[in-house]
Design a protein around this motif. Structure first.
Motif, PDB file in Angstrom:
ATOM      1  N   GLU A 108       0.828  -1.206   0.000  1.00 55.51           N
ATOM      2  CA  GLU A 108       0.000   0.000   0.000  1.00 55.51           C
ATOM      3  C   GLU A 108       0.859   1.251   0.000  1.00 55.51           C
ATOM      4  N   LEU A 109       1.921   1.243   0.794  1.00 56.50           N
ATOM      5  CA  LEU A 109       2.827   2.386   0.830  1.00 56.50           C
ATOM      6  C   LEU A 109       3.516   2.594  -0.520  1.00 56.50           C
ATOM      7  N   ALA A 110       3.955   1.502  -1.139  1.00 57.14           N
ATOM      8  CA  ALA A 110       4.622   1.596  -2.440  1.00 57.14           C
ATOM      9  C   ALA A 110       3.658   2.111  -3.501  1.00 57.14           C
ATOM     10  N   GLN A 111       2.404   1.668  -3.448  1.00 54.77           N
ATOM     11  CA  GLN A 111       1.413   2.127  -4.408  1.00 54.77           C
ATOM     12  C   GLN A 111       1.155   3.626  -4.239  1.00 54.77           C
ATOM     13  N   GLY A 112       1.045   4.070  -3.018  1.00 61.36           N
ATOM     14  CA  GLY A 112       0.849   5.495  -2.752  1.00 61.36           C
ATOM     15  C   GLY A 112       2.038   6.318  -3.208  1.00 61.36           C
ATOM     16  N   LEU A 113       3.233   5.799  -2.986  1.00 66.83           N
ATOM     17  CA  LEU A 113       4.443   6.494  -3.428  1.00 66.83           C
ATOM     18  C   LEU A 113       4.478   6.586  -4.951  1.00 66.83           C
ATOM     19  N   GLY A 114       4.101   5.506  -5.629  1.00 67.76           N
ATOM     20  CA  GLY A 114       4.070   5.508  -7.093  1.00 67.76           C
ATOM     21  C   GLY A 114       3.073   6.511  -7.634  1.00 67.76           C
ATOM     22  N   ARG A 115       1.901   6.592  -7.006  1.00 69.88           N
ATOM     23  CA  ARG A 115       0.901   7.579  -7.437  1.00 69.88           C
ATOM     24  C   ARG A 115       1.417   8.999  -7.227  1.00 69.88           C
ATOM     25  N   GLY A 116       2.077   9.220  -6.107  1.00 75.63           N
ATOM     26  CA  GLY A 116       2.618  10.550  -5.836  1.00 75.63           C
ATOM     27  C   GLY A 116       3.666  10.955  -6.857  1.00 75.63           C
ATOM     28  N   ILE A 117       4.544  10.027  -7.195  1.00 73.79           N
ATOM     29  CA  ILE A 117       5.576  10.318  -8.190  1.00 73.79           C
ATOM     30  C   ILE A 117       4.938  10.579  -9.549  1.00 73.79           C
ATOM     31  N   ARG A 118       3.925   9.782  -9.905  1.00 72.52           N
ATOM     32  CA  ARG A 118       3.237   9.962 -11.191  1.00 72.52           C
ATOM     33  C   ARG A 118       2.575  11.340 -11.259  1.00 72.52           C
ATOM     34  N   GLU A 119       1.901  11.754 -10.177  1.00 69.70           N
ATOM     35  CA  GLU A 119       1.255  13.062 -10.137  1.00 69.70           C
ATOM     36  C   GLU A 119       2.285  14.183 -10.225  1.00 69.70           C
ATOM     37  N   PHE A 120       3.428  13.998  -9.562  1.00 68.04           N
ATOM     38  CA  PHE A 120       4.483  15.008  -9.609  1.00 68.04           C
ATOM     39  C   PHE A 120       5.013  15.161 -11.027  1.00 68.04           C
ATOM     40  N   LYS A 121       5.268  14.047 -11.711  1.00 70.33           N
ATOM     41  CA  LYS A 121       5.752  14.105 -13.095  1.00 70.33           C
ATOM     42  C   LYS A 121       4.721  14.755 -14.004  1.00 70.33           C
TER      43      LYS A 121
END
Length: 93
Positions: free
Chosen positions: A27-40
């Motif tokens: 769950e933490l990794a998925q949230g981190l991936g979404r955050g990075i995607r939104e930042f990009k």
């Protein structure tokens, strides 16, 4: 990478595993991936806006070397690609 060796990285990952547990890590990794995607996505949108708002300077190249293709085609292609990306991201969520 930041002066961290393999051993130190493994110790850090082990401590994270102990703190959060194995069920919470995906769950933490998925949230981190979404955050990075939104930042990009946000940085790409800002970059596109800056490129579109950039004033046209005087041309220093000879007229024969200048590309006279309309800029609107490039803009619409970028917008179409962005819309397709947004649609595919919505389908994934």
């Amino acid at each position: 990478m930041f002066g961290i060796g393999t051993t130190e990285l493994l110790v850090i990952l082990f401590i994270i595993l102990l703190v959060f547990g194995s069920k919470k890590l995906p769950e933490l990794a998925q949230g981190l991936g979404r955050g990075i995607r939104e930042f990009k996505k946000a940085t790409n949108e800002i970059q596109d806006e800056l490129d579109l708002n950039k004033p046209i300077t005087s041309r220093s190249t000879p007229r024969d070397e200048v590309d006279d293709t309309p800029q609107t085609d490039e803009k619409t292609n970028k917008e179409e690609q962005r819309e397709e990306t947004e649609k595919s991201e919505k389908k994934q969520d």
